[in-house]
Structure formats: structure tokens, C-alpha cells
Design a protein around this motif. Structure first.
Motif, PDB file in Angstrom:
ATOM      1  N   PHE A 160      -2.594   4.770   7.183  1.00 25.88           N
ATOM      2  CA  PHE A 160      -3.709   4.142   6.458  1.00 25.88           C
ATOM      3  C   PHE A 160      -3.363   2.675   6.171  1.00 25.88           C
ATOM      4  N   ALA A 161      -2.120   2.450   5.771  1.00 26.16           N
ATOM      5  CA  ALA A 161      -1.666   1.084   5.478  1.00 26.16           C
ATOM      6  C   ALA A 161      -1.761   0.199   6.724  1.00 26.16           C
ATOM      7  N   LEU A 162      -1.427   0.792   7.856  1.00 26.87           N
ATOM      8  CA  LEU A 162      -1.485   0.052   9.126  1.00 26.87           C
ATOM      9  C   LEU A 162      -2.929  -0.342   9.457  1.00 26.87           C
ATOM     10  N   ILE A 176       0.849  -1.210   0.000  1.00 23.41           N
ATOM     11  CA  ILE A 176       0.000   0.000   0.000  1.00 23.41           C
ATOM     12  C   ILE A 176       0.877   1.251   0.000  1.00 23.41           C
ATOM     13  N   VAL A 177       1.890   1.276   0.875  1.00 22.30           N
ATOM     14  CA  VAL A 177       2.755   2.465   0.925  1.00 22.30           C
ATOM     15  C   VAL A 177       3.510   2.633  -0.404  1.00 22.30           C
ATOM     16  N   ALA A 178       3.993   1.532  -0.938  1.00 20.41           N
ATOM     17  CA  ALA A 178       4.784   1.610  -2.183  1.00 20.41           C
ATOM     18  C   ALA A 178       3.957   2.100  -3.364  1.00 20.41           C
ATOM     19  N   LEU A 179       2.654   1.738  -3.386  1.00 17.94           N
ATOM     20  CA  LEU A 179       1.867   1.986  -4.601  1.00 17.94           C
ATOM     21  C   LEU A 179       0.729   2.992  -4.436  1.00 17.94           C
ATOM     22  N   HIS A 180       0.422   3.395  -3.214  1.00 19.99           N
ATOM     23  CA  HIS A 180      -0.755   4.261  -3.065  1.00 19.99           C
ATOM     24  C   HIS A 180      -0.580   5.569  -3.852  1.00 19.99           C
ATOM     25  N   PRO A 181      -1.571   5.937  -4.668  1.00 23.86           N
ATOM     26  CA  PRO A 181      -1.440   7.159  -5.483  1.00 23.86           C
ATOM     27  C   PRO A 181      -1.224   8.434  -4.669  1.00 23.86           C
ATOM     28  N   LEU A 182      -1.685   8.463  -3.412  1.00 27.59           N
ATOM     29  CA  LEU A 182      -1.469   9.669  -2.611  1.00 27.59           C
ATOM     30  C   LEU A 182       0.007   9.824  -2.212  1.00 27.59           C
ATOM     31  N   ARG A 216      -7.738 -11.723  -0.118  1.00 26.70           N
ATOM     32  CA  ARG A 216      -6.426 -11.592  -0.770  1.00 26.70           C
ATOM     33  C   ARG A 216      -6.585 -11.161  -2.224  1.00 26.70           C
ATOM     34  N   LEU A 217      -7.593 -11.732  -2.871  1.00 24.60           N
ATOM     35  CA  LEU A 217      -7.854 -11.354  -4.267  1.00 24.60           C
ATOM     36  C   LEU A 217      -8.226  -9.870  -4.354  1.00 24.60           C
ATOM     37  N   VAL A 218      -9.062  -9.428  -3.404  1.00 21.93           N
ATOM     38  CA  VAL A 218      -9.460  -8.001  -3.385  1.00 21.93           C
ATOM     39  C   VAL A 218      -8.222  -7.116  -3.209  1.00 21.93           C
ATOM     40  N   ILE A 219      -7.345  -7.512  -2.278  1.00 20.20           N
ATOM     41  CA  ILE A 219      -6.123  -6.720  -2.031  1.00 20.20           C
ATOM     42  C   ILE A 219      -5.286  -6.626  -3.305  1.00 20.20           C
ATOM     43  N   TYR A 271      -4.093   0.664  -7.969  1.00 23.27           N
ATOM     44  CA  TYR A 271      -3.170   1.726  -7.518  1.00 23.27           C
ATOM     45  C   TYR A 271      -2.031   1.882  -8.531  1.00 23.27           C
ATOM     46  N   ALA A 272      -1.449   0.745  -8.907  1.00 19.97           N
ATOM     47  CA  ALA A 272      -0.296   0.768  -9.820  1.00 19.97           C
ATOM     48  C   ALA A 272      -0.679   1.380 -11.166  1.00 19.97           C
ATOM     49  N   ALA A 273      -1.874   1.033 -11.637  1.00 16.55           N
ATOM     50  CA  ALA A 273      -2.325   1.576 -12.930  1.00 16.55           C
ATOM     51  C   ALA A 273      -2.510   3.091 -12.842  1.00 16.55           C
ATOM     52  N   ILE A 274      -3.067   3.567 -11.714  1.00 17.95           N
ATOM     53  CA  ILE A 274      -3.234   5.019 -11.518  1.00 17.95           C
ATOM     54  C   ILE A 274      -1.854   5.696 -11.478  1.00 17.95           C
ATOM     55  N   ASP A 275      -0.909   5.056 -10.768  1.00 17.23           N
ATOM     56  CA  ASP A 275       0.452   5.618 -10.690  1.00 17.23           C
ATOM     57  C   ASP A 275       1.126   5.645 -12.055  1.00 17.23           C
ATOM     58  N   HIS A 276       0.979   4.551 -12.788  1.00 19.84           N
ATOM     59  CA  HIS A 276       1.645   4.438 -14.089  1.00 19.84           C
ATOM     60  C   HIS A 276       1.268   5.619 -14.986  1.00 19.84           C
ATOM     61  N   ARG A 277      -0.001   5.981 -14.915  1.00 20.26           N
ATOM     62  CA  ARG A 277      -0.484   7.121 -15.693  1.00 20.26           C
ATOM     63  C   ARG A 277      -0.072   8.450 -15.039  1.00 20.26           C
ATOM     64  N   GLY A 278      -0.188   8.488 -13.706  1.00 21.84           N
ATOM     65  CA  GLY A 278       0.043   9.740 -12.978  1.00 21.84           C
ATOM     66  C   GLY A 278       1.492  10.180 -12.925  1.00 21.84           C
TER      67      GLY A 278
END
Lengths: 335, 80
Positions: free
Chosen positions: A315-317, A108-114, B5-8, B15-22
Motif C-alpha cells: 500500500f505504501a508503495l 506509512i509503514v512505520a505509522l499505519h494503524p493496520l 505534501r501537506l496532505v501527506i 495515523y500517529a494519533a490513532i496509534d497513540h491511542r491504539g
């Protein structure tokens, strides 16, 4: 999880991080980065440990002396960001959560957009250093107290504050993690005493281009900005992140409602402390990062994403705690 | 795989897709302030920073056009 499973998850996450941040290969210096560049190029400026944010300055100056490559700057910032993610995982582990929860917190920390602005905006490196110091102090501070531990917390705090003063929030976050509620209340008072002199009271006329009218509404608008980012923390889609928001057009009634919302957030977090301490830790952790930014007056900008960076590990916690509960229940597709 | 786990995993991939674009928005000032101006159309500062970025990348015509927007917005902000 076996060692092999840990390695697979780590490599998979690393691959996703590389893909997510791939565009950094072409990224240059943007916005206020050029101001730091000019300072580094002058070569005359020296920074002692008494200079505010000296480690941030030093890291910038050192890197500029070893080369002008923007990619090298970005790689160092990304490395610091991943260190923050690792420390969030370590903290999750120290709190007794299982492997899946730990990897969830790291990811979460590595990838969260915020957290993205903090990782990719080079001028925000101070925030990364501060968060490393803050989380390191928390990791050391959650165990049994000893002389060595106190020393470790002190060194970690000094490291964080040398990046940015926001690391001082650790003085509240450590008792919070230890579930020492009286300690939280006392240290919150100490933190407020530290930041209140920086509130826009009576001194804003000559500190920057913001008008007196804006300064009067400072806390309201900062609280509104914080609420917007809290929304992005919980749900970052669609991506509305920007370097410069327009809070000047937010109605005063909505701003007052937001402050009421933050007050309710604090009340709910505090009320849950005995029955759901994990919820209290996550919610108050976010609030402790937000509160100083609502008070401290910065003449040139509103509360923005890279300043919210420190809230992402909390948030991750919170999510990690929920995941750990589900893991222990052993939920499967078949009830 | 367990449902949570699947949801996570799915959320993290989002998140990664949003970052890749952002992350691409942060590659240069022109891209950064084009977006900032689009998200805050009534605020002069991001438009002014876009003007600087356009002139910096030798797009004078676009820069002048954007500067007209800045002047209009500054007039409106001054009149508030």
C-alpha cells in the motif's frame, strides 16, 4: 533533498513514532505471548533450522534467556518494525522514486494503524521477520540478475521463511516488481500449488475447535476478513481494530459479494499493467499477501491484522508512486 | 509547502494519533479483551478471554458477571 533535510525528516519521523508507540513502556505480555513464555521457560525445547519458524522461536528463546523484561521484547519488535519501514523505503528508492516518495513509504509503514498489531503484539514477531526477508529479497531482486544477486535473494528468502512461511510470497512479488507479467502468472501458480495442500479440504474434522460448518465457509469468511482489513488499509479511521472479530454473523450474500469484489480487484490490477504498472504492482502486491491467507486453514483464528502486516508496504508503495508523480508535476498552491 | 505534501503530513499525523491511542489497548489482557468484547458482543471467545483476564487481575465479581455472558452466548452459538 540535502543531507540536512534528510536528517530533519528522519528525526521528525522518529519523534512521531516514539510518541505513537509511547504506551509500550507499560505494556506486558498479552494473550498468546504467555504460551511462548512457558515454552522458553521450560528450557528443554531446542530448535533446529528445520523447525518451522525457527528464527522466531530462537529470537524469543534467546531474549527470554537474557531477561524477562517485556519492554526489551517490545523494543526488539519495534526495531524490527522500523527495519521493515526502512526496507520499504529502500525498495521505493530501487524502483526509481524520488526522496519525498521514499520518505512517504517509510512513514506509512512505520505509522499505519493496520501495521500496529504486528509491531506491538509480541507473538506476531514471526510476521515481522517474514516481511523483512520478503522485502530484502525484493530489494535485491529488482536489479540486474547475476549469480550474486540470485544468492542474495535465496538467503533473504530463507531468512524470511525462517520467521514465517508467508515470506514465500516473494517468488511472485519479485517478477511483479520487475514487470515480468508472464513470470507473475507462472509464479502465482507455483505459490498456489504450495498453499493448496493447507486448504480445509477433507482434513478439518480433527484439526481444531472450528466446526465442519465453519471450515466449509472458510475461504468465504477469510475473504471477508481480508476485505475488512483492506478497508482499514485505505481508511483506518475510525479505529475498529481488534484481536478477535465476529465474522460468524456476516450474511452469506455479503461474503459472496466480497469474493466478487476481490475478483474485480484482481481484474482491474491486471488490466492496468501496461498503462499504469505502479497501480498493478501495489494492487497485486496486496492481493498476493492476502490470497494464501484465504486458502491456508488455521484452526484457531480468522485472518487478522498482524497477518495483514505484509500488505502495508505494498500500500505504501502505491501511495509513494502517486506522490512521486505529483512531485514530478511540480504541483503548487498556485496553478 | 506543496499541497500534496501537506496532505501527506496531516494523514501521517492522523495515523500517529490513532496509534497513540491504539497501542494502549495492548498493554494488558483486560484492556485488550474489554475492547474485543465490545466490538464482537455476540461472540463468546473474546468474552471468555476477558473472564480469564479479570480473574487473573483478581476481579472475581466482574469475572463472574462476564462469565454469565459467556454462558448465554455459548448457548446461543450451540443452538445455531
Amino acid at each position: 533533498m540535502t543531507l540536512r533535510q534528510h536528517a530533519i525528516v528522519a528525526l521528525g519521523l522518529l519523534g512521531v513514532v516514539v510518541w505513537a508507540f509511547w504506551s509500550l513502556r507499560w505494556a506486558g505480555f498479552v494473550y498468546e505471548d504467555t504460551a511462548w513464555q512457558a515454552l522458553g521457560e521450560s528450557g528443554r525445547q531446542t530448535f533446529s533450522v528445520m523447525t518451522p519458524r525457527w528464527l522466531f522461536w530462537r529470537s524469543w528463546q534467546w531474549q527470554q534467556r537474557t531477561g524477562q523484561s517485556a519492554l526489551a521484547f517490545h523494543l526488539l519488535s519495534l526495531g524490527l518494525h522500523l527495519t521493515v519501514a526502512g526496507l520499504a523505503g529502500l525498495l521505493t528508492r530501487r524502483l526509481g522514486y524520488g526522496a519525498v516518495a521514499v520518505w512517504t513509504a517509510i512513514a506509512i509503514v512505520a505509522l499505519h494503524p493496520l501495521a500496529r498489531e504486528g509491531a506491538v503484539y509480541l507473538s506476531a514477531r514471526a510476521e515481522l521477520i517474514a516481511t523483512i526477508g520478503l522485502l530484502l529479497a525484493c530489494v535485491i531482486g529488482v536489479g540486474r540478475w547475476s549469480g550474486l544477486q540470485v544468492l542474495g535473494v535465496g538467503v533473504a528468502l530463507a531468512l524470511g521463511v525462517s520467521g514465517k512461511e508467508t515470506a514465500a510470497a516473494a517468488i511472485v512479488l519479485i517478477p511483479l516488481l520487475r514487470r515480468n507479467w508472464m513470470g507473475v502468472a507462472i509464479m502465482m501458480g507455483v505459490l498456489l500449488a504450495l498453499v493448496l495442500p493447507y486448504a480445509p479440504i477433507g482434513v478439518t474434522g480433527d484439526t481444531g475447535p472450528l466446526t465442519a460448518e465453519i471450515a466449509q465457509r472458510w475461504a468465504l469468511q477469510q475473504a471477508t476478513a481480508g476485505a475488512r482489513m483492506l478497508g482499514m488499509l485505505v481508511n483506518p479511521w475510525p479505529d475498529r481494530s481488534s484481536i478477535d472479530y465476529d465474522y460468524g454473523h456476516v450474511a452469506i450474500g455479503l461474503q459472496l459479494a466480497v469474493v466478487l469484489g476481490w475478483a474485480m480487484w484482481a481484474v482491474v490490477a491486471w488490466a492496468a499493467r501496461e498503462r499504469y504498472p505502479e497501480l498493478t504492482i501495489g494492487m497485486l502486491g496486496i492481493l498476493v499477501i492476502v490470497i494464501p491467507r484465504v486458502i491456508v486453514y488455521t484452526p484457531r483464528s480468522w485472518f487478522n491484522e498482524h497477518q495483514m502486516y505484509g500488505a502495508v508496504p505494498w500500500f505504501a508503495l502505491l501511495v509513494a508512486a502517486a506522490v512521486d508523480k505529483l512531485e514530478r508535476k511540480g504541483l503548487t498552491w498556485i496553478a | 509547502m506543496r499541497p500534496h505534501r501537506l496532505v501527506i503530513v496531516l494523514v501521517l499525523l492522523a495515523y500517529a494519533a490513532i496509534d497513540h491511542r491504539g497501542v494502549g489497548i495492548w498493554t494488558d489482557n483486560r484492556t485488550l479483551f474489554t475492547r474485543a468484547s465490545a466490538l464482537a458482543p455476540q461472540k463468546s471467545r473474546p468474552h471468555m478471554n476477558l473472564v480469564k483476564a479479570l480473574f487473573g487481575s483478581y476481579r472475581q465479581a466482574e469475572g463472574l458477571h462476564e462469565y454469565e455472558t459467556v454462558r448465554r452466548l455459548e448457548d446461543a452459538e450451540g443452538g445455531q
